[in-house]
Every structure is written in structure tokens, then in C-alpha cells.
Design a protein around this motif. Structure first.
Motif, PDB file in Angstrom:
ATOM      1  N   LYS A   1     -54.193 -29.019 -32.523  1.00 44.28           N
ATOM      2  CA  LYS A   1     -52.130 -29.027 -33.522  1.00 44.28           C
ATOM      3  C   LYS A   1     -52.588 -29.495 -34.938  1.00 44.28           C
ATOM      4  O   LYS A   1     -51.849 -28.957 -36.236  1.00 44.28           O
ATOM      5  N   LEU A   2     -54.142 -30.347 -35.406  1.00 47.42           N
ATOM      6  CA  LEU A   2     -53.400 -30.945 -36.886  1.00 47.42           C
ATOM      7  C   LEU A   2     -54.535 -29.664 -38.164  1.00 47.42           C
ATOM      8  O   LEU A   2     -54.357 -29.592 -38.636  1.00 47.42           O
ATOM      9  N   LEU A   3     -55.260 -28.938 -36.685  1.00 50.53           N
ATOM     10  CA  LEU A   3     -55.739 -27.811 -37.640  1.00 50.53           C
ATOM     11  C   LEU A   3     -54.367 -27.522 -38.601  1.00 50.53           C
ATOM     12  O   LEU A   3     -54.537 -26.715 -39.094  1.00 50.53           O
ATOM     13  N   LYS A   4     -53.629 -26.232 -37.241  1.00 54.41           N
ATOM     14  CA  LYS A   4     -52.032 -25.944 -37.426  1.00 54.41           C
ATOM     15  C   LYS A   4     -51.538 -26.308 -38.825  1.00 54.41           C
ATOM     16  O   LYS A   4     -51.244 -26.067 -39.341  1.00 54.41           O
ATOM     17  N   ILE A   5     -51.539 -27.955 -38.736  1.00 56.12           N
ATOM     18  CA  ILE A   5     -50.432 -28.577 -39.600  1.00 56.12           C
ATOM     19  C   ILE A   5     -51.604 -28.413 -41.251  1.00 56.12           C
ATOM     20  O   ILE A   5     -50.156 -28.084 -41.915  1.00 56.12           O
ATOM     21  N   ALA A   6     -52.685 -29.012 -41.153  1.00 56.21           N
ATOM     22  CA  ALA A   6     -53.055 -28.570 -42.256  1.00 56.21           C
ATOM     23  C   ALA A   6     -53.359 -27.459 -42.726  1.00 56.21           C
ATOM     24  O   ALA A   6     -53.190 -27.620 -44.508  1.00 56.21           O
TER      25      ALA A   6
END
Length: 224
Positions: free
Chosen positions: A148-153
Motif C-alpha cells: 500500500k505504501l508503494l502504491k501511495i508513493a
């Protein structure tokens, strides 16, 4: 051997595609008139002309690691020169910043300390120009899973580059006069779908039959 396959592809292009479209290439030899500035990542899985089905001459493309646009005045960058040339000389009226799923640059940005020794140039690039995205994500979404962090980034990085674009004098001027439109996109490799940022709802939505232009966030008209 990859280079042998590439040469075979060149021959195939010349003998078939070029021969069929010879008139188009003759026209292009006299000058270019692209309709869209397409800014995206250097990732080999991203082909702007393929995913948009655009023939030669329609897209003016800028690519680098992480589809990053340094803010105006940060350095004399090739990105800045390409932006200025495409808007001022070619008269482009549509600009797309397109990130993509599974972006290695954004993965590196979230674990940037690991890059310093192995890839110092990549480390410097991301540390200088990716820090606004990294800080935003880690400060506000630290409890999220790594996926999820990667998607947000990936999403926030595209929006950061839109903001950086608006620092360029030529961009600000054309936005102010209504002669330019900015678009924030994410290409999803595994589905072939493109998501565009819809400012009215504050999120990326699947792009189908209508665009979601990014409103001018920095220029404000004086209150009457």
C-alpha cells in the motif's frame, strides 16, 4: 543475443512498417508537430506510444528514473529544457505525467538508505528530487503495508511532479491564459489500465472516455 534480435527488428521495421508508412515519415522529415508532452519513467515495461496507440510524431516524450521533474531553478536539467522547448517552440497544449505500478524508483525511494553504496547516482537523484514524496508518504502513512505504501508513493510522486511543473515560467504563463492542460496518470502494468487523478474526488480513477485535467493549484486570481 538481444542485440541480434534488435537488429532483426530494425530490418523488419524498415522492410514492412516504414515501407507502408513511407509518406508519413516523409512528412515527419520536414518537422515535428506533436500534440502531447508525455513525461514518464525510463522503465522498460512502459512504452508511451504503445499504450496510447500513438503513431510517430504525436508524442514528445521525456523519460527518466521515476518520472521526476526537478522544480524550476533547481538545476539546468534536460527535463527542464525539454519542457521549455516543447511548450514554447512546439506549442504543445497537453502535458501528461504518467507513473506506473511496481515502480522500482519508488521502491528505492522508500528504502533509500540501501542505495547509497550500491548505486550512488540513483541515490543522489532520488534523495534530492524524491524527498518531498518520501517524507509525505512516511510521515502520513507509516502504518500501511509495504504494498500500500508503494502504491501511495507512486500516486503522490505523480502529483508532486505536477506541482513541480507549475513552477516553470512557461507552464505558469500558459496555465494562466488557459492554453495548457496538465494530466496526472498511473499506468497499471498488470491490467493495461490507466488511472487519472480526478481532483473533484481527490483520487485516481480509471480513465475511460473522458479526461480528468488537473486544475491549476498554484495560480489564484485576485479576489474581486
Amino acid at each position: 543475443m538481444p542485440i541480434k534480435r534488435i537488429i532483426e527488428g530494425l530490418n523488419e521495421f524498415h522492410d514492412n512498417y516504414f515501407s507502408i508508412h513511407r509518406e508519413l515519415f516523409e512528412q515527419l522529415s520536414h518537422g515535428q508537430n506533436p500534440e502531447v508532452l508525455f513525461i514518464t519513467c525510463s522503465d522498460s515495461r512502459i512504452d508511451p506510444c504503445l499504450i496510447t496507440q500513438s503513431p510517430p510524431g504525436e508524442l514528445f516524450v521525456i523519460r527518466n528514473v521515476g518520472n521526476i521533474i526537478p522544480a524550476y531553478g533547481t538545476l539546468n536539467s534536460g527535463e527542464g529544457a525539454g519542457i521549455e522547448y516543447s511548450i514554447q517552440t512546439l506549442g504543445i497544449k497537453e502535458v501528461v505525467v504518467c507513473g506506473h505500478s511496481h515502480c522500482g524508483a519508488m521502491k528505492g525511494l522508500l528504502q533509500i538508505g540501501n542505495l547509497a553504496q550500491q548505486m550512488p547516482l540513483v541515490y543522489d537523484w532520488l534523495r534530492h528530487y524524491g524527498e518531498p514524496t518520501r517524507r509525505l508518504v512516511l510521515d502520513n502513512y507509516k502504518d500501511y503495508s509495504s504494498d500500500k505504501l508503494l502504491k501511495i508513493a507512486i500516486e503522490q510522486n505523480v502529483l508532486t511532479q505536477i506541482e513541480n511543473l507549475e513552477t516553470y515560467p512557461i507552464i505558469r504563463s500558459r496555465l494562466h491564459s488557459g492554453q495548457l492542460t496538465l494530466h496526472a496518470w498511473i499506468y497499471e502494468i498488470e491490467t493495461g489500465e490507466v488511472f487519472a487523478y480526478d481532483a473533484s474526488v481527490g483520487k485516481f480513477k480509471i480513465l475511460e472516455n473522458r479526461p480528468f485535467p488537473v486544475p491549476n493549484l498554484l495560480i489564484r486570481l485576485p479576489s474581486e
